[in-house]
Write a protein that holds these residues in place. Structure first.
Motif, PDB file in Angstrom:
ATOM      1  N   VAL A  32       0.834  -1.201   0.000  1.00  0.00           N
ATOM      2  CA  VAL A  32       0.000   0.000   0.000  1.00  0.00           C
ATOM      3  C   VAL A  32       0.870   1.253   0.000  1.00  0.00           C
ATOM      4  O   VAL A  32       0.598   2.223  -0.728  1.00  0.00           O
ATOM      5  N   ALA A  33       1.934   1.249   0.805  1.00  0.00           N
ATOM      6  CA  ALA A  33       2.847   2.393   0.842  1.00  0.00           C
ATOM      7  C   ALA A  33       3.503   2.613  -0.509  1.00  0.00           C
ATOM      8  O   ALA A  33       3.690   3.760  -0.948  1.00  0.00           O
ATOM      9  N   ALA A  34       3.853   1.528  -1.181  1.00  0.00           N
ATOM     10  CA  ALA A  34       4.469   1.643  -2.500  1.00  0.00           C
ATOM     11  C   ALA A  34       3.490   2.229  -3.515  1.00  0.00           C
ATOM     12  O   ALA A  34       3.875   3.027  -4.376  1.00  0.00           O
ATOM     13  N   GLU A  35       2.220   1.829  -3.401  1.00  0.00           N
ATOM     14  CA  GLU A  35       1.198   2.369  -4.305  1.00  0.00           C
ATOM     15  C   GLU A  35       1.062   3.883  -4.118  1.00  0.00           C
ATOM     16  O   GLU A  35       1.022   4.653  -5.091  1.00  0.00           O
ATOM     17  N   ILE A  36       1.000   4.317  -2.866  1.00  0.00           N
ATOM     18  CA  ILE A  36       0.867   5.756  -2.589  1.00  0.00           C
ATOM     19  C   ILE A  36       2.137   6.492  -2.981  1.00  0.00           C
ATOM     20  O   ILE A  36       2.096   7.568  -3.596  1.00  0.00           O
ATOM     21  N   GLY A  37       3.295   5.918  -2.651  1.00  0.00           N
ATOM     22  CA  GLY A  37       4.564   6.560  -2.965  1.00  0.00           C
ATOM     23  C   GLY A  37       4.783   6.736  -4.453  1.00  0.00           C
ATOM     24  O   GLY A  37       5.281   7.780  -4.896  1.00  0.00           O
ATOM     25  N   ALA A  38       4.417   5.731  -5.233  1.00  0.00           N
ATOM     26  CA  ALA A  38       4.590   5.829  -6.683  1.00  0.00           C
ATOM     27  C   ALA A  38       3.733   6.953  -7.255  1.00  0.00           C
ATOM     28  O   ALA A  38       4.171   7.701  -8.140  1.00  0.00           O
ATOM     29  N   ALA A  39       2.512   7.094  -6.731  1.00  0.00           N
ATOM     30  CA  ALA A  39       1.623   8.153  -7.220  1.00  0.00           C
ATOM     31  C   ALA A  39       2.130   9.538  -6.835  1.00  0.00           C
ATOM     32  O   ALA A  39       1.968  10.504  -7.597  1.00  0.00           O
ATOM     33  N   GLN A  40       2.773   9.643  -5.679  1.00  0.00           N
ATOM     34  CA  GLN A  40       3.227  10.953  -5.196  1.00  0.00           C
ATOM     35  C   GLN A  40       4.701  11.222  -5.495  1.00  0.00           C
ATOM     36  O   GLN A  40       5.211  12.280  -5.141  1.00  0.00           O
ATOM     37  N   ARG A  41       5.364  10.239  -6.119  1.00  0.00           N
ATOM     38  CA  ARG A  41       6.805  10.344  -6.404  1.00  0.00           C
ATOM     39  C   ARG A  41       7.594  10.552  -5.106  1.00  0.00           C
ATOM     40  O   ARG A  41       8.471  11.406  -4.994  1.00  0.00           O
ATOM     41  N   VAL A  42       7.260   9.716  -4.118  1.00  0.00           N
ATOM     42  CA  VAL A  42       7.910   9.736  -2.813  1.00  0.00           C
ATOM     43  C   VAL A  42       8.307   8.300  -2.464  1.00  0.00           C
ATOM     44  O   VAL A  42       7.623   7.348  -2.832  1.00  0.00           O
ATOM     45  N   SER A  43       9.411   8.148  -1.757  1.00  0.00           N
ATOM     46  CA  SER A  43       9.872   6.816  -1.355  1.00  0.00           C
ATOM     47  C   SER A  43       8.789   6.090  -0.563  1.00  0.00           C
ATOM     48  O   SER A  43       8.130   6.681   0.302  1.00  0.00           O
ATOM     49  N   ASP A  44       8.605   4.803  -0.860  1.00  0.00           N
ATOM     50  CA  ASP A  44       7.595   4.027  -0.126  1.00  0.00           C
ATOM     51  C   ASP A  44       7.982   3.888   1.345  1.00  0.00           C
ATOM     52  O   ASP A  44       7.124   3.749   2.217  1.00  0.00           O
ATOM     53  N   ARG A  45       9.290   3.938   1.650  1.00  0.00           N
ATOM     54  CA  ARG A  45       9.710   3.903   3.054  1.00  0.00           C
ATOM     55  C   ARG A  45       9.224   5.157   3.779  1.00  0.00           C
ATOM     56  O   ARG A  45       8.775   5.095   4.931  1.00  0.00           O
ATOM     57  N   THR A  46       9.326   6.296   3.110  1.00  0.00           N
ATOM     58  CA  THR A  46       8.832   7.542   3.699  1.00  0.00           C
ATOM     59  C   THR A  46       7.324   7.463   3.935  1.00  0.00           C
ATOM     60  O   THR A  46       6.824   7.858   4.995  1.00  0.00           O
ATOM     61  N   ILE A  47       6.594   6.965   2.953  1.00  0.00           N
ATOM     62  CA  ILE A  47       5.147   6.841   3.091  1.00  0.00           C
ATOM     63  C   ILE A  47       4.786   5.883   4.222  1.00  0.00           C
ATOM     64  O   ILE A  47       3.861   6.139   5.010  1.00  0.00           O
ATOM     65  N   GLU A  48       5.541   4.802   4.361  1.00  0.00           N
ATOM     66  CA  GLU A  48       5.256   3.838   5.420  1.00  0.00           C
ATOM     67  C   GLU A  48       5.473   4.469   6.797  1.00  0.00           C
ATOM     68  O   GLU A  48       4.700   4.226   7.731  1.00  0.00           O
ATOM     69  N   ARG A  49       6.525   5.279   6.919  1.00  0.00           N
ATOM     70  CA  ARG A  49       6.749   5.973   8.189  1.00  0.00           C
ATOM     71  C   ARG A  49       5.615   6.951   8.477  1.00  0.00           C
ATOM     72  O   ARG A  49       5.143   7.074   9.618  1.00  0.00           O
ATOM     73  N   ARG A  50       5.160   7.645   7.443  1.00  0.00           N
ATOM     74  CA  ARG A  50       4.043   8.585   7.624  1.00  0.00           C
ATOM     75  C   ARG A  50       2.772   7.850   8.016  1.00  0.00           C
ATOM     76  O   ARG A  50       1.987   8.331   8.849  1.00  0.00           O
ATOM     77  N   MET A  51       2.549   6.685   7.435  1.00  0.00           N
ATOM     78  CA  MET A  51       1.364   5.899   7.772  1.00  0.00           C
ATOM     79  C   MET A  51       1.389   5.469   9.239  1.00  0.00           C
ATOM     80  O   MET A  51       0.374   5.532   9.941  1.00  0.00           O
ATOM     81  N   ALA A  52       2.561   5.045   9.706  1.00  0.00           N
ATOM     82  CA  ALA A  52       2.677   4.614  11.096  1.00  0.00           C
ATOM     83  C   ALA A  52       2.446   5.790  12.051  1.00  0.00           C
ATOM     84  O   ALA A  52       1.726   5.658  13.053  1.00  0.00           O
ATOM     85  N   ALA A  53       3.041   6.951  11.739  1.00  0.00           N
ATOM     86  CA  ALA A  53       2.868   8.129  12.595  1.00  0.00           C
ATOM     87  C   ALA A  53       1.423   8.602  12.587  1.00  0.00           C
ATOM     88  O   ALA A  53       0.862   8.976  13.623  1.00  0.00           O
ATOM     89  N   ALA A  54       0.787   8.560  11.412  1.00  0.00           N
ATOM     90  CA  ALA A  54      -0.606   8.990  11.312  1.00  0.00           C
ATOM     91  C   ALA A  54      -1.520   8.055  12.082  1.00  0.00           C
ATOM     92  O   ALA A  54      -2.473   8.493  12.753  1.00  0.00           O
ATOM     93  N   SER A  55      -1.248   6.757  12.020  1.00  0.00           N
ATOM     94  CA  SER A  55      -2.070   5.788  12.751  1.00  0.00           C
ATOM     95  C   SER A  55      -1.977   6.027  14.250  1.00  0.00           C
ATOM     96  O   SER A  55      -2.983   5.954  14.967  1.00  0.00           O
ATOM     97  N   ARG A  56      -0.756   6.318  14.713  1.00  0.00           N
ATOM     98  CA  ARG A  56      -0.600   6.575  16.150  1.00  0.00           C
ATOM     99  C   ARG A  56      -1.379   7.819  16.552  1.00  0.00           C
ATOM    100  O   ARG A  56      -2.046   7.834  17.588  1.00  0.00           O
ATOM    101  N   LEU A  57      -1.303   8.873  15.745  1.00  0.00           N
ATOM    102  CA  LEU A  57      -2.007  10.112  16.071  1.00  0.00           C
ATOM    103  C   LEU A  57      -3.518   9.911  16.065  1.00  0.00           C
ATOM    104  O   LEU A  57      -4.209  10.254  17.030  1.00  0.00           O
ATOM    105  N   VAL A  58      -4.032   9.353  14.991  1.00  0.00           N
ATOM    106  CA  VAL A  58      -5.482   9.229  14.829  1.00  0.00           C
ATOM    107  C   VAL A  58      -6.075   8.238  15.823  1.00  0.00           C
ATOM    108  O   VAL A  58      -7.151   8.464  16.385  1.00  0.00           O
ATOM    109  N   THR A  59      -5.366   7.135  16.063  1.00  0.00           N
ATOM    110  CA  THR A  59      -5.893   6.081  16.940  1.00  0.00           C
ATOM    111  C   THR A  59      -5.671   6.384  18.416  1.00  0.00           C
ATOM    112  O   THR A  59      -6.581   6.224  19.242  1.00  0.00           O
ATOM    113  N   ASP A  60      -4.463   6.837  18.756  1.00  0.00           N
ATOM    114  CA  ASP A  60      -4.105   7.000  20.169  1.00  0.00           C
ATOM    115  C   ASP A  60      -4.443   8.382  20.722  1.00  0.00           C
ATOM    116  O   ASP A  60      -4.708   8.520  21.917  1.00  0.00           O
TER     117      ASP A  60
END
Length: 458
Positions: A67-95
């Motif tokens: 999923v991170a790779a799909e988003i990263g490819a569309a935004q021209r951003v590293s999938d590792r960066t997107i995965e880190r953003r997803m983890a941080a966003a999940s912590r914020l929204v959930t916790d």
């Protein structure tokens, strides 16, 4: 001196519109970033749901990558960066959903949110996180991110399942040094270690650097004042040392590390003898006397108003300090009452430093010991030299106060009301003291009549 004193009404009206427009833009950006975090959290949740329905043995790791790779490819951003953003966003929204909602409404910025999330890293209980969020949001909506950081850490500490002393003991095992290579043949050296040692190292470097810099300035002034015909042959004179304080700090560090005798193999106690720096620790007296750690709800010590430190280190510093400054606070409200010292000194300066702790201009977090003490009602115009007419301002805001349309009025209790050139009012209150506070019922049954905090110069 260029300032806003000569601006006409039309220009001031334009400035007011620009400030309002920028504020609206900032609120919109904060809301959009919150919306992005919401979608990233949904993407993370989707990846986990897909893995769960297919019983993936990796608990969704590969689905999250995809999923991170799909988003990263569309935004021209590293999938590792997107995965880190997803983890941080999940912590914020959930916790911390209330913090996320506050950012979405534009009440706080993304920078505030990062500070709040970082301080809550060890809070695992949902009820503790909710209580922490309620308390910290009140401050976040009134303070800048750099000022918020110390408050967030202090509030989070109240809900930590383990004491700071226990966590510090484990964290010391992770001390390390690393190098990052940069462009243009430069690199940076990083150090992760106990706060007291790191701040002591930096302050010692700063003291030496400032002394060298002042000596260089005096030498340059003497050279300029010496008549040319009495000067030594200029070909034999060493060139002037024009290094800045930052450059001197870096050069001094290199000199000390490369040419000094190594002591890293010695005991921890040996390092204390090497510190000759100004390190100030504020520790509630009840925390100080609780040697066995029987009361886990007592607030920890704080290093120079910046970050909590373990009680063992604070107790060691207090025991070896040549003098204490005692900060007396109200047992219920926690408000500063007075400051005294066993040895005679400048009582008023100590009181102001304990009250202000940092520059009193809105959003500035520069430590009080590096600031000027200024009369709010000028002494030349009859303003008294007393705590109700004095406050700490860093040199930048001290100059701006005297040479621009910014105005300040001091209210009761050290509260400053600033008036901007466009007429906006900004209130700056003294920071809360690091002290023990009681409820009225507790105070009636306790044998302590006041609470005390020791400000220990080491």
């Amino acid at each position: 001196m260029t300032d806003l004193l000569d601006a006409n009404d039309s220009q001031m009206a334009m400035l007011a519109d620009l400030v309002a427009g920028l504020q609206a833009a900032e609120e919109t950006i904060s809301g959009m970033l919150a919306a992005r975090d919401g979608m990233l959290a949904m993407a993370s949740r989707l990846a986990i749901d897909i893995a769960r329905q297919a019983n993936h043995p990796d608990y969704g790791d590969m689905a999250t990558r995809a999923v991170a790779a799909e988003i990263g490819a569309a935004q021209r951003v590293s999938d590792r960066t997107i995965e880190r953003r997803m983890a941080a966003a999940s912590r914020l929204v959930t916790d911390l959903p209330d913090v996320w909602a506050a950012q979405g409404a534009g009440r706080i910025t993304a920078a505030h949110t990062r500070v709040i999330v970082e301080a809550s890293a060890h809070l695992d209980d949902p009820r503790d996180r909710a209580a922490y969020a309620d308390a910290v949001l009140v401050i976040a909506e009134a303070e800048s991110p750099n000022r918020l950081r110390r408050h967030a850490r202090r509030i989070a500490e109240q809900y930590q399942p383990r004491s700071l002393t226990a966590r510090h003991r484990d964290a010391r095992d992770n001390r390390r040094v690393w190098v990052n290579d940069l462009d243009d043949g430069m690199s940076e050296l990083g150090v992760h270690g106990p706060s007291t040692l790191i701040h002591g190292m930096y302050d010692r470097l700063s003291q030496i650097a400032h002394r060298v810099h002042e000596g260089n300035a005096r030498a340059a002034k003497e050279r300029k004042s010496t008549p040319r015909d009495t000067r030594t042959d200029e070909r034999t004179v060493e060139p002037a040392d024009e290094r800045t304080v930052d450059q001197l700090r870096a050069d001094l560090l290199a000199d000390l590390v490369l040419t000094g005798a190594p002591t890293g193999h010695d005991s921890e106690d040996a390092l204390w003898d090497s510190i000759h720096a100004r390190v100030e620790v504020t520790v509630p007296v009840m925390t100080l006397i609780d040697a066995r750690g029987a009361h886990t709800d007592l607030p920890p010590a704080e290093l120079d108003g910046r970050c909590p430190i373990d009680t063992g280190t604070a107790r060691r510093l207090a025991g070896e300090a040549i003098g204490w400054e005692r900060v007396l606070t109200h047992p219920i409200s926690g408000a500063l009452l007075a400051v005294d010292r066993y040895r005679p000194g400048d009582q008023l300066k100590r009181h102001l430093r304990a009250r202000d702790q940092r520059c009193r201009f809105p959003a500035c977090g520069l430590a009080a010991r590096t600031c000027d003490i200024d009369h709010n009602h000028a002494a030349a115009e009859g303003g008294p030299t007393c705590e109700d007419n004095l406050a700490h301002f860093c040199r930048r805001h001290h100059m701006m106060k005297h040479h621009s349309r910014w105005q300040v009025e001091q209210k009761v209790g050290g509260v400053l009301e600033w008036r901007s050139p466009t007429g906006e009012a900004y209130v700056d209150r003294p920071p809360a003291q690091n002290t023990v506070r009681f409820t009225p019922a507790e105070f009636e049954t306790t044998e302590f009549e006041t609470t005390e905090s020791a400000l220990v110069p080491f």
